[in-house]
Structures are given as C-alpha cells and as structure tokens.
Design an enzyme around this catalytic site. Structure first.
Site, mmCIF file in Angstrom:
data_model
loop_
_atom_site.group_PDB
_atom_site.id
_atom_site.type_symbol
_atom_site.label_atom_id
_atom_site.label_comp_id
_atom_site.label_asym_id
_atom_site.label_seq_id
_atom_site.Cartn_x
_atom_site.Cartn_y
_atom_site.Cartn_z
ATOM 1 N N ASP A 73 -6.014 7.901 -7.857
ATOM 2 C CA ASP A 73 -5.196 8.810 -7.529
ATOM 3 C C ASP A 73 -4.123 9.183 -8.428
ATOM 4 O O ASP A 73 -3.567 10.401 -8.569
ATOM 5 C CB ASP A 73 -4.363 8.269 -6.297
ATOM 6 C CG ASP A 73 -3.573 6.858 -6.217
ATOM 7 O OD1 ASP A 73 -3.815 6.209 -7.418
ATOM 8 O OD2 ASP A 73 -3.039 6.485 -5.328
ATOM 9 N N HIS A 74 -3.527 8.376 -9.540
ATOM 10 C CA HIS A 74 -2.588 8.792 -10.473
ATOM 11 C C HIS A 74 -2.453 7.817 -11.385
ATOM 12 O O HIS A 74 -3.298 6.731 -11.438
ATOM 13 C CB HIS A 74 -1.312 8.869 -9.955
ATOM 14 C CG HIS A 74 -0.780 7.649 -9.038
ATOM 15 N ND1 HIS A 74 -0.588 6.340 -9.555
ATOM 16 C CD2 HIS A 74 -0.616 7.429 -7.735
ATOM 17 C CE1 HIS A 74 -0.116 5.610 -8.693
ATOM 18 N NE2 HIS A 74 -0.195 6.196 -7.516
ATOM 19 N N ASP A 78 -5.990 2.649 -7.272
ATOM 20 C CA ASP A 78 -4.455 3.332 -6.744
ATOM 21 C C ASP A 78 -3.891 2.905 -8.387
ATOM 22 O O ASP A 78 -3.760 1.832 -8.713
ATOM 23 C CB ASP A 78 -3.959 2.478 -5.754
ATOM 24 C CG ASP A 78 -2.595 3.296 -5.336
ATOM 25 O OD1 ASP A 78 -1.936 3.978 -6.317
ATOM 26 O OD2 ASP A 78 -2.558 3.502 -4.090
ATOM 27 N N ASP A 113 -1.829 -0.859 -8.280
ATOM 28 C CA ASP A 113 -0.600 0.108 -8.326
ATOM 29 C C ASP A 113 0.433 -0.930 -8.334
ATOM 30 O O ASP A 113 1.497 -0.689 -9.086
ATOM 31 C CB ASP A 113 -0.733 1.076 -7.446
ATOM 32 C CG ASP A 113 0.482 1.771 -7.206
ATOM 33 O OD1 ASP A 113 1.007 2.835 -7.922
ATOM 34 O OD2 ASP A 113 1.282 1.676 -5.963
ATOM 35 N N SER A 164 0.920 8.459 -3.946
ATOM 36 C CA SER A 164 -0.579 8.142 -3.393
ATOM 37 C C SER A 164 -0.597 9.252 -2.310
ATOM 38 O O SER A 164 -1.719 9.397 -1.814
ATOM 39 C CB SER A 164 -0.525 6.849 -3.058
ATOM 40 O OG SER A 164 -0.345 6.307 -4.340
ATOM 41 N N PHE A 183 -5.768 -8.595 7.199
ATOM 42 C CA PHE A 183 -5.881 -10.090 6.653
ATOM 43 C C PHE A 183 -4.683 -10.550 6.160
ATOM 44 O O PHE A 183 -4.429 -11.628 5.591
ATOM 45 C CB PHE A 183 -6.685 -10.050 5.573
ATOM 46 C CG PHE A 183 -8.175 -9.662 5.763
ATOM 47 C CD1 PHE A 183 -8.820 -10.590 6.859
ATOM 48 C CD2 PHE A 183 -9.024 -8.618 5.638
ATOM 49 C CE1 PHE A 183 -10.440 -10.553 7.115
ATOM 50 C CE2 PHE A 183 -10.130 -8.373 5.977
ATOM 51 C CZ PHE A 183 -10.917 -9.133 6.867
ATOM 52 N N THR A 218 -2.766 5.646 0.857
ATOM 53 C CA THR A 218 -4.079 6.253 0.237
ATOM 54 C C THR A 218 -4.999 5.918 1.624
ATOM 55 O O THR A 218 -5.583 6.913 2.172
ATOM 56 C CB THR A 218 -4.555 5.230 -0.856
ATOM 57 O OG1 THR A 218 -3.778 5.549 -1.924
ATOM 58 C CG2 THR A 218 -5.893 5.956 -1.257
ATOM 59 N N HIS A 240 3.644 -1.646 -10.698
ATOM 60 C CA HIS A 240 5.092 -1.347 -10.548
ATOM 61 C C HIS A 240 5.838 -2.641 -10.753
ATOM 62 O O HIS A 240 7.106 -2.356 -11.236
ATOM 63 C CB HIS A 240 5.010 -1.074 -8.928
ATOM 64 C CG HIS A 240 4.976 0.362 -8.518
ATOM 65 N ND1 HIS A 240 5.318 1.699 -9.146
ATOM 66 C CD2 HIS A 240 4.082 1.180 -7.654
ATOM 67 C CE1 HIS A 240 4.993 2.631 -8.785
ATOM 68 N NE2 HIS A 240 3.983 2.371 -7.569
ATOM 69 N N HIS A 248 4.969 5.936 -11.638
ATOM 70 C CA HIS A 248 3.552 6.423 -11.758
ATOM 71 C C HIS A 248 3.819 7.465 -13.239
ATOM 72 O O HIS A 248 4.894 7.668 -13.464
ATOM 73 C CB HIS A 248 3.381 7.557 -10.786
ATOM 74 C CG HIS A 248 3.217 6.621 -9.302
ATOM 75 N ND1 HIS A 248 2.981 7.282 -8.056
ATOM 76 C CD2 HIS A 248 2.855 5.299 -9.011
ATOM 77 C CE1 HIS A 248 2.855 6.339 -7.107
ATOM 78 N NE2 HIS A 248 2.960 5.067 -7.886
#
Length: 531
Positions: free
Chosen positions: A393-394, A64, A352, A114, A303, A177, A356, A492
């Site tokens: 994905d990106h 991701d 991802d 996503s 988890f 995702t 960010h 993104h």
C-alpha cells in the site's frame, strides 16, 4: 561510414551479437557466466509466454508498508538464513513474470496512509487519508459526507457475481487495509462504536466491526434485486471490537482485564453465529486446526484481542496463532469449493507496525512470511485460472546504505570488501547497513521478538542520533536501528512500490501505474464489470 558498416565492424570485433541469424560472437566466458545464463533463461521463458484467458479466482496480497528497500532487505535476509550470500535470492513472488511500479499518493497527501491506498486498489478510485470505501468528496470524520459517496469494491462485485469471498490479515480485521474491502467509513479509527462520536452515531454511521458482521444486509440495501450470501472467510485479529466491554466475555488469552471495547452491549461474535449457524468461529491455534476445510464452508477467526503477533513473536502467544501462510492455505481450501470462483484479500499487516516501531528484524521477518503465504497460494491454485497480485500500500523511510561487501549480514554493521572489521564513519563509530530516517531510534533489546516493546524503552521517549555500536549485536531481534529525526513513531514514505503478478490478466501489470489501476486489472481479468 554508414551505420550498417559500423555495426558490421562491431560484430566482427566481437563487441555485438550479429543480427539476422549470424553466429554468436560474445566471448565464451561471457556467455557461460551464471548471471548471463540466468537472464537468458528468464528471457526465453518471457518470450514463450502467452496471455491466459479470464480469471476465475483473484488473490490480492498486500504487504502493508512493504517498500522496495524492505523487499530487497528481506530477500537478502532470507537468502542468508538459508546459507547463501543473500543478494541473489528471490522471494516467491519476485519470480512472477509481470511487475510494475505503483504510485501510492492519496487524493490529498503525497505520503499516504493505508485507508486510501487500500481503497484505491479495491475500488479504482483514489480518496482522502483516513477514509475507507468512499470517494474524495467524503470528508474525514464528517459522518454525513458518507452518504452518496460510497464506492463498490472488488470483493463486493465478487459477492454480487455469486463468487466466494475472503479476507485474511495479521492486523485487526477492522484495521484500514482489510476494512477497505467491505466498509464505508469517513474515519478508519471507528473500529467499534466506542471509537465513534455521538453525532456520528446519531447521523446514522456504523462502526466498522458492525459493517463486517452485517455486510450482507448493508450491501443488499444499496442495490436492488441482488441476493448475496456474505463473506465466507474472515481471519485476523481485533476481537476487542466485536465483544462487549464486560469481562464475562473475555476469550482466555486476553491481555486486558476487560477484553471487549463495545459500549453498546452487543456481542458481534454471537450475532455472526446466529446469522450463520453453519459457520465455525475460532479464536486460537487448536480451534483453527480443528476446523476441517473440507467440511467447513464459512469460517470466522479472531486470534487476538488486538493485532496478531509478529511472526518473530508468534510462538509467545498464550493460546497460539496460525501463521499468515497457514491462514492463506485454509482460506483457499474453503473458498475454492465454489465453482464460480473466489476473491481473496490477504494482508501482511505487521510489516508496517514493525517499521513504525523502528525494528527492521520484525519487518523483514513478516515480509518473509508474506512470501511463504504467496507460495502457499501458488501451490494451491492453477496459473491458468487464478490471478495473483502481490503489492504494497505504501513504503517506509527505511534505507539500505554504506558499501558493505557481498554477503555482509543485512542487519549487521557495514564491513567493506577486503576488510574484516566494521567500517567507521567520520565520527569514529561503526554503522549499520539498514536504518530509518525518522522514528523512535536506538533500542538495544537483545532477544526481544515483540517489535512493540521498543515503544516502552527509554521511558517511551525517542533516542535519535549516533550511538557507539561497537559492542552491540545489531542482528538481534530486539535491536532497533538508529534514526535521524525524533518522532513518536516512524512514518510512511511516498515513493512508488512494486506490483508482482501472475495468471490471467497479469500481463496488464506493467510500467508505472496509478495504484488505483490495480482494480482495473482485476476488473478486466475477471470481467467483474463490462466495458
């Protein structure tokens, strides 16, 4: 002078390799160069390849936010951690024989999120941002636009075919995702019922966690005369979306006073256990390792209350969490017991999230862990019957710049060839090789391994612009790179990402592809859908 005469002259001058079996005329020092020989060996292997038959198994890895610059920087970091200069290193999947570029735009945005990108990969259809498992006629947030616009995913097709299926992610298992493989939702944020507006509930929409637990029922209702047995392996984070909002249901390593978020009183973990009494539910590292894959045929692992830890921060989880590589290995061990084969989606979701947060160390460390997970899959499968696809994905607005010398620490300050001190910009300050175009900006958190800690620094406010990095260790886990445009979170990016493939059908991965074509590669490799 004819073209043939000119070519012959170039060959005799040692400037071209002579055609039609003539002697090799390249100089010895050229043909003995390590890079030349490496390329020759790769070309020989490429020319010797023949396509395999059909794929019995498919493993789709999604990093991701793993753009090209992330791959490059992670490759260099891994090589440097192993004592090399880094640039020449190859991550496990970069050795795959086939690759391509993937165009990531969604149906309504140049730069996607996503939800539509994952949907495109597992259905073959581009859709709108924020939408899961539905075509572009669905309107984000409008429940009624769900019905009649549902798409069928590669995971669902595998279930219908009688194969085993699995989903593994380091993000919440209800996040965009992983959810794209099993859920139909006009809003990716409807992870549990507390996230949904009353009108959506009244109109018959279901939250994403509910759709996972009741996947078997919902799929059978959509199609006549099918009988599926549900997803065999589910592992990731996001316990809060499966538990009632009641402290009595806390799991022991919660970070909130009340772990669960569900306002309908339902305990979806208990519902899963009642539905699958032979299944094993695990919530920490000890329980994960205690689950014997040779005896367990169905495994449900949650988890963390929210997302799983960053790989860099993994050791700080109170009850322990398995790594992405170990989850991948166990998933394959369980799924491969089905003679009909399996479909497995594995997401490295926290690449991802670290981007960010503007923390390159966290993003690159999780990318390296994805490469370990891919290697685990390679080691546990046969290239003749298993299609493995690795993609993203990106991308992110993460850049590699300046003119650092070969082997310069990828997370360090730029030091140019022949120099020993960092180069200075026009403002008289040193600068790093990697950085971000937008986001929260500079944070110097030292040894902090939780990328999300950056959101609390500087009073939670962005700190953009140039800083004096002279005395700052920019290679430390807690360093967050400078940024230009101040935003509450880095964004993104819209450029193409890479696809890497091996196994049956991998030769279909080539050129510049629409992201949605990944589904078609899977379809043709496995025969999940007839032409």
């Amino acid at each position: 002078m004819s073209l043939n005469v000119r070519l012959a002259g170039l060959c005799s001058a040692g400037l071209l390799v002579a055609p039609f079996g003539h002697a090799q005329v390249l100089p010895h020092h050229q043909t003995q160069d390590a890079f030349y020989q490496q390329a020759q060996a790769r070309m020989a292997a490429q020319m010797a390849r023949t396509p395999f038959g059909s794929a019995r198994n498919v493993i789709l890895f999604i990093g991701d936010g793993m753009g090209i610059s992330t791959l490059t920087a992670a490759r260099i970091l891994k090589g440097q951690l192993e004592g090399g200069s880094g640039e020449e290193y190859e991550l496990s999947f970069e050795k795959f024989p086939y690759s391509a570029f993937s165009k990531t735009y969604s149906a309504n945005q140049q730069t996607p999120d996503s939800a539509p990108t994952a949907t495109a990969m597992v259905t073959g259809v581009k859709t709108n941002d924020g939408v899961l498992g539905l075509d572009s006629n669905a309107v984000r947030g409008e429940c009624k636009s769900t019905f009649g616009n549902e798409l069928v995913t590669a995971l669902e097709l595998a279930e219908i075919r009688g194969q085993s299926t699995g989903i593994v992610s380091t993000a919440r298992i209800t996040h965009a995702t992983p959810a794209a493989t099993y859920a139909k939702s006009v809003e990716r944020d409807w992870e549990d019922i507390s996230d949904m507006p009353d009108d959506a509930i009244a109109d018959g929409c279901k939250d994403i966690a509910d759709q996972l637990i009741n996947f078997e029922d919902y799929l059978e209702r959509r199609f006549e005369n099918i009988d599926v047995n549900g997803i065999e392996v589910v592992m990731g984070g996001g316990r809060r979306h499966f538990l009632p909002k009641d402290a009595a249901f806390n799991s022991g390593d919660e970070v909130s006073a009340v772990e669960g978020d569900r306002t309908d009183g339902r305990n979806l973990v208990a519902e899963w256990q009642a539905r699958y009494p032979d299944g094993v539910y695990v919530k920490d590292l000890a329980e994960f390792f205690a689950a014997d894959a040779s005896k367990v045929n169905r495994l449900f692992g949650l988890f963390n209350e929210s997302h799983m830890q960053y790989m860099a921060d993994n050791k700080n989880d109170r009850l322990g969490e398995p790594s992405l590589a170990t989850m991948t290995g166990k998933a394959i061990d369980i799924l491969s017991k089905n003679a009909r084969g399996f479909f497995l989606m594995v997401e490295a979701g926290r690449i991802d999230h670290a981007h960010h947060a503007g923390n390159a160390y966290g993003a690159l460390t999780d990318t390296i862990e994805l490469a370990r997970a891919v290697q685990a899959a390679v080691d546990k499968t046969k290239v003749e019957d298993t299609l493995i696809i690795v993609t993203a994905d990106h991308s992110h607005v993460f850049t590699i710049a300046g003119y650092p010398k070969r082997g310069n620490p990828i997370l360090g300050k730029v030091v140019q060839p022949g120099k020993s001190e960092p180069s200075l910009a026009a403002d008289g300050l040193p600068y790093t090789t990697v950085g971000y175009n937008n986001g929260m900006g500079f944070r110097d958190l030292g040894s902090e391994t939780d990328s999300d800690a950056g959101y609390e620094a500087n009073g939670g406010l962005p700190d953009p612009g140039r800083k004096d990095l002279t005395g700052i260790n920019t290679e430390a886990p807690g360093y967050h790179q400078e940024t230009l445009v101040p935003l509450s979170s880095e964004t993104h990016a819209g450029e193409d990402v890479s696809i890497h493939a091996r196994g049956p059908g991998a030769h279909l991965v080539s050129g510049v592809m629409e992201q949605s074509a990944i589904f078609n590669v899977i379809q043709r490799a496995t025969g999940l859908i007839a032409d």
